[in-house]
Design an enzyme around this catalytic site. Structure first.
Site, short mmCIF file in Angstrom:
data_model
loop_
_atom_site.label_atom_id
_atom_site.label_comp_id
_atom_site.label_asym_id
_atom_site.label_seq_id
_atom_site.Cartn_x
_atom_site.Cartn_y
_atom_site.Cartn_z
N GLY A 82 0.82 -1.22 0.00
CA GLY A 82 0.00 0.00 0.00
C GLY A 82 0.84 1.26 0.00
O GLY A 82 0.95 1.95 1.02
N TYR A 83 1.46 1.55 -1.13
CA TYR A 83 2.29 2.75 -1.24
C TYR A 83 1.58 3.83 -2.07
O TYR A 83 1.21 4.88 -1.57
CB TYR A 83 3.63 2.43 -1.92
CG TYR A 83 4.69 1.80 -1.03
CD1 TYR A 83 4.40 1.33 0.24
CD2 TYR A 83 6.01 1.68 -1.48
CE1 TYR A 83 5.40 0.75 1.04
CE2 TYR A 83 7.00 1.12 -0.69
CZ TYR A 83 6.70 0.65 0.56
OH TYR A 83 7.68 0.09 1.33
N SER A 103 9.14 4.59 -12.24
CA SER A 103 9.23 4.81 -13.69
C SER A 103 10.69 5.00 -14.12
O SER A 103 11.56 5.28 -13.29
CB SER A 103 8.44 6.07 -14.07
OG SER A 103 9.11 7.22 -13.58
N GLU A 115 18.07 -6.55 -1.86
CA GLU A 115 18.70 -7.27 -2.94
C GLU A 115 17.68 -8.19 -3.60
O GLU A 115 16.98 -8.94 -2.92
CB GLU A 115 19.85 -8.07 -2.32
CG GLU A 115 20.91 -8.47 -3.28
CD GLU A 115 20.62 -9.82 -3.87
OE1 GLU A 115 19.99 -10.63 -3.19
OE2 GLU A 115 21.01 -10.03 -5.03
#
Lengths: 325, 381
Positions: free
Chosen positions: B128-129, B362, B245
């Site tokens: 939930g960002y 992006s 990572e």
């Protein structure tokens, strides 16, 4: 020599743009997808007919140069109907062949729409006749036995027709070649229009959309994408207009010029789609937002163009073909 | 390759051959790029099958419910999984994003509570960002959480939330201190999805299918203890989540890429386009690009990702997007189709890869990170 538009051509283009802004907004393109309200699509054809567009070449006395920016506008609006096919390809071909089947009056009155068969028949579901251009011969068939095909662009209303037989129109290779070039020119013009539409949508969006406290369009990364897309379109558009001029003058290099236009316009439209989706971010990847309507049409129209054949034709015109073999 | 590793590879291969069959046979090749919506229920069951056999959390410490496998073994697992045509994963958000976050920033109680159900795929997670007003500018999240007795009460909206419709839990970045400057007022909360205060609405994508969602929080609650890090420390934790990572998973992803490239080459062979030197060149370029992705992943294996994660993302996103274009690079490829909106594999790949350069940060954001972190920040942003 100035390679520009006349005042009449500019006025016609603006009139068509205004008409389509009200008769073919995104909601009508959306309505042309499966399950949509076809009546708004029919109303659009009535509006185009009211302006005399289906018979533009014969009745209004337009040539390809007059026509090309009009067709570009039909791309800008993503008109989900065979307007290139009917107005720019079928009507002039029927006029040149003496219209043996007597279809022209129906076209002028808006009753008859003609789609053109490639592998698929784009807009076949919204057409009354199918024109087949095959080597030196052209003929017309009905849509009997046509099978619906949905495509990535759902508004394309494509069909597949059985092995064609029908009403022979001509075996004059010159006329059939001219019709095929008009079809290719129409596709190129629509692709430029579609590219401009996607760019306009994107510019509008990046002006409004704010992140980091400023419009995202103020970031150079976004500006440069948009500038590159515009440059591509501006590089393609004059080639499309030059091809129209070569066609209108029946100039010997018209095949080369039409192919050049197609090659540039397909690339410019694809680039515009890529840029538009990228600069919109995730919203451009949804179907609730309008951008996909224009991107999918651009991909579909570009896919109707046999770019390999167009490349080969340019190479041949430049006498490169023999050297390569 | 040492003998133990070869034995491990054989173990993975045998297990997959024995289990990716019968009721799970329809999953071979399912759920990949552009087909994320497919066979969801069966894939959830498959995750549990994997979890029961100990294939989730392979590299975690044994104490956390993992198997403590080294990197080489993790790579082998991913390679064999992809080679067997294992379906697109649904537990990866918990396994690769939340779990390392809890190991780095969580309390021992949180690790005990949340890691074992991730490893058994009993609890699936979503992230939930993003919000309508907080995409690239993640720090501008507006969703708020306020303390209310023993709970946090959450109100706001998240968007582009992958798998929210099947997840039991969501890690939510929320504003807990409206008076603090924007990065400082955020907290990282663990919120159960099955409650009246949460509504999930699917978003239909270019592909005509739906894998991500809008998530509405209307006074949703979670226990006060379900905060990772201190109140106001959420930005650091959230960015930490993105920086772990992922080289191991990347190598597995590349086996999937290789299968897609093979399919594109096979299609070109079938329709005669291998004879076209231009097309041929592009296929060779794609193969070379995939080798580069592999070398890059191998070179950085085991290093903390940091800004190198941005390099990797730029490499694979652009490569994959070009592969999508190559897949439909023949006249008519974007037209022909059978069933209504049953896209061809090539069309699906093309449409899906339009998003590669957008989601998960992006290209523009990634380039900014690369420029600032690796080249040294120059002047104003």
């Amino acid at each position: 020599m100035r390679f520009g538009w006349t005042a009449d051509q500019v006025a016609l283009r603006e009139a068509v743009r205004d008409l389509l802004a009200s008769a073919c907004p995104p909601s009508v393109v959306r309505a042309a997808w499966p399950g949509g309200d076809e009546s708004s699509v029919e109303a659009l054809w009535s509006a185009l007919t009211g302006m005399g567009i289906p018979g533009a070449v014969g009745e209004l006395g337009l040539d390809e140069v007059d026509l090309v920016s009009l067709l570009e506008e039909t791309g800008y609006a993503a008109v989900p109907l065979p307007v290139v096919e009917t107005a720019a390809v079928a009507a002039p071909l029927l006029a040149a062949t003496g219209d043996p089947g007597g279809h022209l009056p129906g076209i002028l009155a808006g009753r008859t729409r003609v789609a053109v068969a490639g592998g698929l028949v784009p807009y076949g579901r919204r057409a009354t006749l199918v024109l087949h251009l095959d080597g030196p011969a052209a003929w017309l068939s009905t849509l009997d036995g046509a099978v619906d095909e949905t495509t990535v662009d759902g508004s394309l209303a494509a069909v597949r027709v059985p092995k064609p037989s029908g009403e022979p129109l001509t075996e004059d290779a010159e006329l059939v070649g001219l019709a095929a070039d008009r079809l290719a020119l129409g596709a190129a013009a629509q692709l430029v229009g579609l590219g401009r539409r996607m760019l306009d949508l994107t510019v509008g969006y990046v002006r409004e959309r704010r992140q980091f406290g400023v419009p995202v369009g103020s970031f150079q990364a976004v500006k440069h994408h948009l500038a590159d897309a515009l440059v591509r379109l501006e590089f393609a558009a004059p080639a499309v207009y030059a091809a129209a001029w070569a066609l209108a003058g029946r100039r010997p290099e018209r095949g080369r010029d039409v192919s050049t236009a197609v090659l540039l316009a397909t690339e410019a439209a694809r680039e515009a789609a890529r840029t538009a989706i990228q600069c919109h971010g995730a919203i451009g990847y949804t179907v609730e937002y309008d951008l996909h309507l224009y991107a999918k049409r651009a991909w579909a129209v570009a896919a109707t163009c046999d770019t390999d054949a167009h490349l080969a034709r340019v190479a041949e015109a430049l006498d490169l073909k023999g050297a390569a073999a | 390759m040492d003998g133990d590793l070869a034995a491990f590879r054989a173990e993975v291969r045998d297990w997959l051959a024995a289990h990716l069959t019968g009721e799970f046979a329809p999953l071979v090749g399912a759920g990949g790029p552009g087909r994320e919506h497919e066979l969801t229920e069966l894939r959830v069951a498959w995750e549990r099958e994997l979890g029961a056999a100990g294939w989730i959390g392979l590299g975690w410490p044994v104490a956390d419910g993992g198997r403590g496998a080294d990197i080489a073994r993790q790579v082998v697992f991913f390679e064999e999984y992809a080679r067997a045509g294992g379906p697109g994963r649904l537990s990866h958000i918990g396994e690769y994003l939340l779990a390392p976050t809890l190991v780095a920033y969580g309390t021992p109680e949180q690790r005990r509570r949340f890691l074992p159900p991730i490893a058994r795929a009993q609890e699936l997670w979503c992230q939930g960002y993003s919000e309508p007003e907080a995409g690239s500018d993640l720090a501008s999240v507006r969703t708020t959480a306020v303390r209310d007795g023993d709970t946090w009460r959450i109100t706001g909206q998240k968007v582009w939330t992958s798998l929210a419709h099947i997840a039991q839990w969501c890690f939510v970045l929320a504003r807990t201190d409206p008076s603090a400057s924007r990065h400082r007022g955020l907290s990282y909360l663990l919120v159960p999805m099955d409650q009246p205060g949460i509504e999930v609405r699917p978003i239909v994508q270019l592909t005509g299918t739906s894998e991500f969602n809008e998530v509405f929080f209307d006074g949703a609650v979670t226990a006060a203890a379900n905060i990772v890090g201190a109140p106001g420390d959420g930005w650091r934790v959230a960015i930490g989540t993105l920086g772990f990572e992922r080289g191991v998973a990347t190598l597995g992803q590349q086996v999937g890429f290789a299968r897609e490239l093979d399919a594109v080459i096979a299609a070109a062979r079938a329709d005669g386009r291998l004879a076209d030197p231009v097309h041929y060149d592009r296929l060779v370029d794609a193969w070379i690009g995939l080798r580069v992705l592999r070398y890059h992943a191998l070179r950085t294996l085991g290093e903390s990702a940091g800004a190198n994660a941005s390099v990797a993302k730029l490499l694979w996103a652009n490569w994959h997007q070009r592969l999508g274009e190559l897949a439909v690079d023949e006249p008519g490829a974007m037209l022909a189709e059978g069933e209504p909106y049953a896209l061809s594999d090539a069309q699906r790949l093309f449409l899906f890869t339009r998003a590669d350069t957008i989601y998960g940060g992006s290209n523009e954001i990634q380039r900014g990170i690369v420029a600032d972190a690796l080249l040294g920040k120059v002047g104003r942003r």
